[in-house]
Scaffold this motif. Sequence first.
Motif, PDB file in Angstrom:
ATOM      1  N   ASP A  90      -8.003  20.336   6.172  1.00  0.00           N
ATOM      2  CA  ASP A  90      -9.496  20.192   5.814  1.00  0.00           C
ATOM      3  C   ASP A  90      -9.560  19.347   4.767  1.00  0.00           C
ATOM      4  OD1 ASP A  90     -12.178  20.623   5.495  1.00  0.00           O
ATOM      5  OD2 ASP A  90     -11.835  22.764   4.662  1.00  0.00           O
ATOM      6  N   THR A  91     -10.120  18.307   5.039  1.00  0.00           N
ATOM      7  CA  THR A  91     -10.342  17.057   4.025  1.00  0.00           C
ATOM      8  C   THR A  91     -11.487  17.691   3.203  1.00  0.00           C
ATOM      9  OG1 THR A  91     -11.844  15.934   5.706  1.00  0.00           O
ATOM     10  CG2 THR A  91      -9.607  15.216   5.563  1.00  0.00           C
ATOM     11  N   SER A  92     -12.495  18.474   3.544  1.00  0.00           N
ATOM     12  CA  SER A  92     -13.388  18.853   2.428  1.00  0.00           C
ATOM     13  C   SER A  92     -12.897  19.741   1.526  1.00  0.00           C
ATOM     14  CB  SER A  92     -14.673  19.479   3.297  1.00  0.00           C
ATOM     15  OG  SER A  92     -14.131  20.902   4.076  1.00  0.00           O
ATOM     16  N   ASN A  93     -11.635  20.417   1.628  1.00  0.00           N
ATOM     17  CA  ASN A  93     -11.144  21.023   0.485  1.00  0.00           C
ATOM     18  C   ASN A  93      -9.836  20.679   0.392  1.00  0.00           C
ATOM     19  OD1 ASN A  93     -10.921  23.355  -1.055  1.00  0.00           O
ATOM     20  ND2 ASN A  93      -9.944  24.550   0.536  1.00  0.00           N
ATOM     21  N   ALA A  94      -9.702  19.128   0.501  1.00  0.00           N
ATOM     22  CA  ALA A  94      -8.413  18.368   0.110  1.00  0.00           C
ATOM     23  C   ALA A  94      -7.819  18.589  -1.202  1.00  0.00           C
ATOM     24  CB  ALA A  94      -8.432  16.920   0.356  1.00  0.00           C
ATOM     25  N   GLN A  98      -3.216  24.104   1.057  1.00  0.00           N
ATOM     26  CA  GLN A  98      -3.380  24.380   2.512  1.00  0.00           C
ATOM     27  C   GLN A  98      -2.275  24.591   3.225  1.00  0.00           C
ATOM     28  OE1 GLN A  98      -6.613  22.163   4.504  1.00  0.00           O
ATOM     29  NE2 GLN A  98      -7.341  21.480   2.747  1.00  0.00           N
ATOM     30  N   ASP A 118      -1.608  19.736  -0.855  1.00  0.00           N
ATOM     31  CA  ASP A 118      -3.055  19.315  -1.164  1.00  0.00           C
ATOM     32  C   ASP A 118      -2.904  18.103  -0.415  1.00  0.00           C
ATOM     33  OD1 ASP A 118      -1.633  17.700  -2.929  1.00  0.00           O
ATOM     34  OD2 ASP A 118      -2.679  18.442  -4.672  1.00  0.00           O
ATOM     35  N   GLN A 513     -10.253   4.705   4.000  1.00  0.00           N
ATOM     36  CA  GLN A 513     -11.132   5.780   3.715  1.00  0.00           C
ATOM     37  C   GLN A 513     -10.299   7.031   4.007  1.00  0.00           C
ATOM     38  OE1 GLN A 513     -13.771   5.499   1.846  1.00  0.00           O
ATOM     39  NE2 GLN A 513     -13.834   7.768   1.543  1.00  0.00           N
ATOM     40  N   ASP A 517      -9.997  10.210   1.437  1.00  0.00           N
ATOM     41  CA  ASP A 517     -10.721  11.353   1.541  1.00  0.00           C
ATOM     42  C   ASP A 517      -9.709  12.400   1.466  1.00  0.00           C
ATOM     43  OD1 ASP A 517     -13.044  10.367   2.311  1.00  0.00           O
ATOM     44  OD2 ASP A 517     -12.437  10.531   4.664  1.00  0.00           O
ATOM     45  N   PRO A 521     -10.186  14.003  -3.937  1.00  0.00           N
ATOM     46  CA  PRO A 521     -10.374  15.828  -4.497  1.00  0.00           C
ATOM     47  C   PRO A 521      -9.327  16.082  -5.186  1.00  0.00           C
ATOM     48  CG  PRO A 521     -10.835  15.349  -2.068  1.00  0.00           C
ATOM     49  CD  PRO A 521     -10.281  14.232  -2.505  1.00  0.00           C
TER      50      PRO A 521
END
Length: 540
Positions: A90-94, A98, A118, A513, A517, A521
Amino acid sequence: MIPWLTIAIALPAIGAVLVWALPRTGAGGRAPAASAAAVASEGGGGTATAVRAPAATASGAASAENAKRITLGFSLATLAVLVAMSLRFDTSNAGSLQFVEEYPWIPRFGVHFAVGVDGIALTLILMSAVLVPLVVLAAWREHDDREDGGRGYFALILALEAMMIGVFAATDVFLFYVFFEAMLIPVYFMIGRYGRGDERARAAVKFLLYSLAGGLVMLVAVIGVFVHGGTFLWADLVGEDGALAALDPSTARWLFLGFFIAFAIKAPMWPVHTWLPQAAGASRPGTAVLLVGVLDKVGTYGMLRYCMELFPAAVSWFVWPVVVLSLVSIVYGAILAIGQTDMMRLVAYTSISHFGFITLGIFAMTAQAQTGAALYMVNHGFATGALFLVVGLLVARRGSSRIEDFGGVQNAAPKLAGVFLVTGLAGLALPGLAPFVSEFLVFVGVYAFSPAPALIAVIGVVLAALYILWMYQRTMTGPTADSVSGFKDLSAREAWAVGPLLALIIAFGLYPQPLLDAIEPAAERTVVATVDSAEEGGAE
């Protein structure tokens, strides 16, 4: 839940056991000793192409070929597992861990087999998994004249891959230390037993002594972490509510220093860098790829994951000393690279300079610089890995790694010369190739931190153009030397070994990118936690 990381660690470990269990080439099937000419050429000082030893028996040759096929198969299977895992990342929670797994290992001492990734750890693990099968392809015929046909070497590659994945995935400090130290064993034998030249035994011992010294210092710090934190679990140690949050400032600085010394040796930074050029010069190209492309990243990764996040309040005390050491590494490594007469040692010295950029970005304390530093780790692995592989192809053809033994290669092998040029340009961070993006982010972030270090670091960029282009000019251009006039151009196997790295270097140079991504984070999390702790310490 699928235990992705455990599977990724277990696969190459199982493959290593299977390869090691194959029948030996010896015991009636041993290949006779290499000729004196072959030994002289292997040492890097010969002027004639290496002569292969007579073939082993049919059963011995079949065993050696099976070892290569099993190694390649398990390395590709490991890569497939990791790619499948990354597609679920999940890149939105990188910035958070995980694929976390946690199993009691030594409950009496609070030790767990705990893994998770991560965005930074994931990209480094994927980089490692990409490099291993390419190294196997490049080394396919490299050990055919040995009595075991390279069976032991390929088993060591798989064992090392399992440990490389483990060290980046470990979320238990003690487990990290175990992988950190265990990696020394396969690398020691890959250099000392399967290396090249008369200095390989000395280079292997020097590598081992330096690494063990750093590891022993870190062991004291690891014990200190448990004494003061009561646990080895990384997630329970970090953060405002972590077990180390109330650590005495003086103790935090000493523990930080214990970890940092070990990581500085592994990276390596000046002045604890001297083992690397000797080790790389005595290594087979595939070993050098894994040594510089992956193992050295454990040092810089450790600075980010452990030094910065376990002891954020202590970081501010060491920022400027590390910045100064980084600048010395950048300029010193580049200057020494210019003066090298051996291509393998030259590339090793360029890496000392590059690692200076990485540590400079890590300790610049800005999100852009740390993002660039983490991205630099990945791009340097691909670029330097490709450069070492190409140099290895040249050495295999010529029987020597000395620059003066080449000349006019582009006339005899234009494709090989072209690949050498692209990998060299990646090493000097040409715009449009992957290392440029990471180097640019480091410069922007460091300039925001302080303009002076950024301006000094520019010297390294200028010198990089000198040592890369000068090496290309002396080896590839000009009249064709008699010793290289019969060079064969890239074979299909060699193209498969180098081609994927060139594709990644170009692809991530044009579109970085996906890596950003995943990395950004996690880098921002580290910077925010470190800066906040430093400000709180200053307020107190």
